[in-house]
Design a protein around this motif. Structure first.
Motif, PDB file in Angstrom:
ATOM      1  N   PHE A  12       0.552  -1.036  -0.134  1.00  0.00           N
ATOM      2  CA  PHE A  12       0.231  -0.095   0.166  1.00  0.00           C
ATOM      3  C   PHE A  12       0.582   1.332  -0.025  1.00  0.00           C
ATOM      4  CE2 PHE A  12      -3.416  -2.946   2.241  1.00  0.00           C
ATOM      5  CZ  PHE A  12      -3.893  -2.427   1.112  1.00  0.00           C
ATOM      6  N   CYS A  13       2.233   0.970   0.907  1.00  0.00           N
ATOM      7  CA  CYS A  13       3.017   2.445   0.804  1.00  0.00           C
ATOM      8  C   CYS A  13       3.305   2.297  -0.164  1.00  0.00           C
ATOM      9  CB  CYS A  13       4.043   2.572   1.941  1.00  0.00           C
ATOM     10  SG  CYS A  13       2.952   2.251   3.733  1.00  0.00           S
ATOM     11  N   TYR A  14       3.902   1.542  -1.180  1.00  0.00           N
ATOM     12  CA  TYR A  14       5.171   1.837  -2.196  1.00  0.00           C
ATOM     13  C   TYR A  14       3.666   1.786  -3.296  1.00  0.00           C
ATOM     14  CZ  TYR A  14       7.996  -1.034  -0.257  1.00  0.00           C
ATOM     15  OH  TYR A  14       9.215  -2.005   0.849  1.00  0.00           O
ATOM     16  N   TYR A  15       2.756   1.920  -3.352  1.00  0.00           N
ATOM     17  CA  TYR A  15       1.080   2.139  -4.719  1.00  0.00           C
ATOM     18  C   TYR A  15       1.311   3.738  -4.129  1.00  0.00           C
ATOM     19  CZ  TYR A  15      -2.704   2.047  -7.190  1.00  0.00           C
ATOM     20  OH  TYR A  15      -3.106   2.250  -8.266  1.00  0.00           O
ATOM     21  N   ILE A  51       4.244   6.603   7.755  1.00  0.00           N
ATOM     22  CA  ILE A  51       3.280   4.763   8.324  1.00  0.00           C
ATOM     23  C   ILE A  51       3.955   4.022   7.850  1.00  0.00           C
ATOM     24  CG2 ILE A  51       1.192   4.519   7.013  1.00  0.00           C
ATOM     25  CD1 ILE A  51       0.718   7.428   6.725  1.00  0.00           C
ATOM     26  N   ASN A  52       4.995   3.560   7.263  1.00  0.00           N
ATOM     27  CA  ASN A  52       5.593   2.524   6.491  1.00  0.00           C
ATOM     28  C   ASN A  52       6.593   2.108   7.592  1.00  0.00           C
ATOM     29  OD1 ASN A  52       6.401   0.727   4.676  1.00  0.00           O
ATOM     30  ND2 ASN A  52       7.747   1.320   3.810  1.00  0.00           N
ATOM     31  N   ASN A  53       6.892   3.000   8.484  1.00  0.00           N
ATOM     32  CA  ASN A  53       7.430   2.584   9.803  1.00  0.00           C
ATOM     33  C   ASN A  53       6.915   1.668  10.547  1.00  0.00           C
ATOM     34  OD1 ASN A  53       8.903   2.103  12.175  1.00  0.00           O
ATOM     35  ND2 ASN A  53       9.569   4.000  12.627  1.00  0.00           N
ATOM     36  N   SER A  54       6.718  -0.312  10.282  1.00  0.00           N
ATOM     37  CA  SER A  54       5.934  -0.836  11.254  1.00  0.00           C
ATOM     38  C   SER A  54       6.426  -0.419  12.646  1.00  0.00           C
ATOM     39  CB  SER A  54       5.634  -1.996  10.801  1.00  0.00           C
ATOM     40  OG  SER A  54       6.737  -2.131  10.492  1.00  0.00           O
ATOM     41  N   GLU A  55       7.236  -0.423  13.395  1.00  0.00           N
ATOM     42  CA  GLU A  55       7.492  -0.099  13.969  1.00  0.00           C
ATOM     43  C   GLU A  55       7.297   1.035  15.625  1.00  0.00           C
ATOM     44  OE1 GLU A  55       9.420  -3.045  15.471  1.00  0.00           O
ATOM     45  OE2 GLU A  55       9.094  -4.114  13.743  1.00  0.00           O
ATOM     46  N   LEU A 102      -1.117  12.534   9.161  1.00  0.00           N
ATOM     47  CA  LEU A 102      -0.534  12.325   7.605  1.00  0.00           C
ATOM     48  C   LEU A 102      -1.770  11.594   7.264  1.00  0.00           C
ATOM     49  CD1 LEU A 102       2.549  11.095   9.585  1.00  0.00           C
ATOM     50  CD2 LEU A 102       2.907  13.420   8.531  1.00  0.00           C
ATOM     51  N   TYR A 103      -2.481  11.399   7.545  1.00  0.00           N
ATOM     52  CA  TYR A 103      -3.428  10.000   6.715  1.00  0.00           C
ATOM     53  C   TYR A 103      -4.546  11.021   6.101  1.00  0.00           C
ATOM     54  CZ  TYR A 103      -1.689   6.205   9.512  1.00  0.00           C
ATOM     55  OH  TYR A 103      -1.097   5.412  10.826  1.00  0.00           O
ATOM     56  N   ASP A 104      -4.910  12.045   6.491  1.00  0.00           N
ATOM     57  CA  ASP A 104      -5.974  13.425   6.091  1.00  0.00           C
ATOM     58  C   ASP A 104      -4.671  14.232   4.958  1.00  0.00           C
ATOM     59  OD1 ASP A 104      -8.102  12.235   7.818  1.00  0.00           O
ATOM     60  OD2 ASP A 104      -7.678  13.880   9.175  1.00  0.00           O
ATOM     61  N   ARG A 105      -3.027  14.261   5.176  1.00  0.00           N
ATOM     62  CA  ARG A 105      -2.989  15.376   3.954  1.00  0.00           C
ATOM     63  C   ARG A 105      -2.499  14.214   3.133  1.00  0.00           C
ATOM     64  NH1 ARG A 105       1.155  17.142   7.596  1.00  0.00           N
ATOM     65  NH2 ARG A 105       2.153  15.514   7.529  1.00  0.00           N
ATOM     66  N   ILE A 106      -2.450  12.603   2.839  1.00  0.00           N
ATOM     67  CA  ILE A 106      -1.676  12.247   1.995  1.00  0.00           C
ATOM     68  C   ILE A 106      -3.335  12.315   1.485  1.00  0.00           C
ATOM     69  CG2 ILE A 106      -1.616  10.125   1.142  1.00  0.00           C
ATOM     70  CD1 ILE A 106       0.202  10.036   3.187  1.00  0.00           C
ATOM     71  N   THR A 107      -4.522  11.754   1.610  1.00  0.00           N
ATOM     72  CA  THR A 107      -6.565  11.573   0.878  1.00  0.00           C
ATOM     73  C   THR A 107      -6.213  13.285   0.522  1.00  0.00           C
ATOM     74  OG1 THR A 107      -6.619  10.659   2.958  1.00  0.00           O
ATOM     75  CG2 THR A 107      -8.365  11.602   1.473  1.00  0.00           C
ATOM     76  N   ASP A 108      -5.542  14.259   1.004  1.00  0.00           N
ATOM     77  CA  ASP A 108      -6.247  15.112   0.246  1.00  0.00           C
ATOM     78  C   ASP A 108      -5.276  15.108  -1.003  1.00  0.00           C
ATOM     79  OD1 ASP A 108      -8.249  16.734   1.648  1.00  0.00           O
ATOM     80  OD2 ASP A 108      -6.692  17.467   2.663  1.00  0.00           O
TER      81      ASP A 108
END
Length: 125
Positions: free
Chosen positions: A55-58, A84-88, A96-102
């Motif tokens: 998902f992150c790569y896409y 987001i891709n730092n699973s640890e 961040l999710y809102d900004r990416i959605t925008d």
């Protein structure tokens, strides 16, 4: 706070299936960011695996679009996806999710979609 919440809801309602991948780029981008948004606070990234990385790569593959975004915005998108891709270290806040959605909506508006896509046989999430 999201700028394009109504546009994101429209894509979710019309292009994201109840299960499985979307047939459109916009739908798959929204599906990806929402799956990532759910995983961190609800599971602490406990289910994190290759599907979430995909998902992150896409997201980055599509949003890394110099015809839509300037360098500053691309740097911000890259940093947000890396966080987001730092699973640890699950990221729990919505900003961040809102900004990416925008940015997904901005990308969609620039490309005048919906744009058809082939499903990724490696994506099982």
């Amino acid at each position: 706070m999201m700028k394009y919440i109504e546009e994101a809801k429209y894509i979710w309602k019309n292009y994201v299936p109840k299960s499985g991948q979307s047939d459109t780029v916009e739908g798959e981008l929204i599906r990806a960011i929402e799956k990532l948004r759910y995983e961190a606070p609800n599971n602490g990234n406990g289910n994190w695996d290759e599907g979430f990385e995909l998902f992150c790569y896409y997201l980055w593959d599509i949003l890394n679009d110099k015809s839509v975004f300037g360098k500053h915005v691309l740097d911000e998108i890259r940093a947000d996806i890396d966080t987001i891709n730092n699973s640890e270290v699950p990221y729990f806040e919505d900003d961040l999710y809102d900004r990416i959605t925008d940015h997904i909506i901005e990308w969609s508006l620039a490309h005048k979609g919906p744009i058809k896509r082939e499903k990724d046989p490696k994506q099982y999430r």
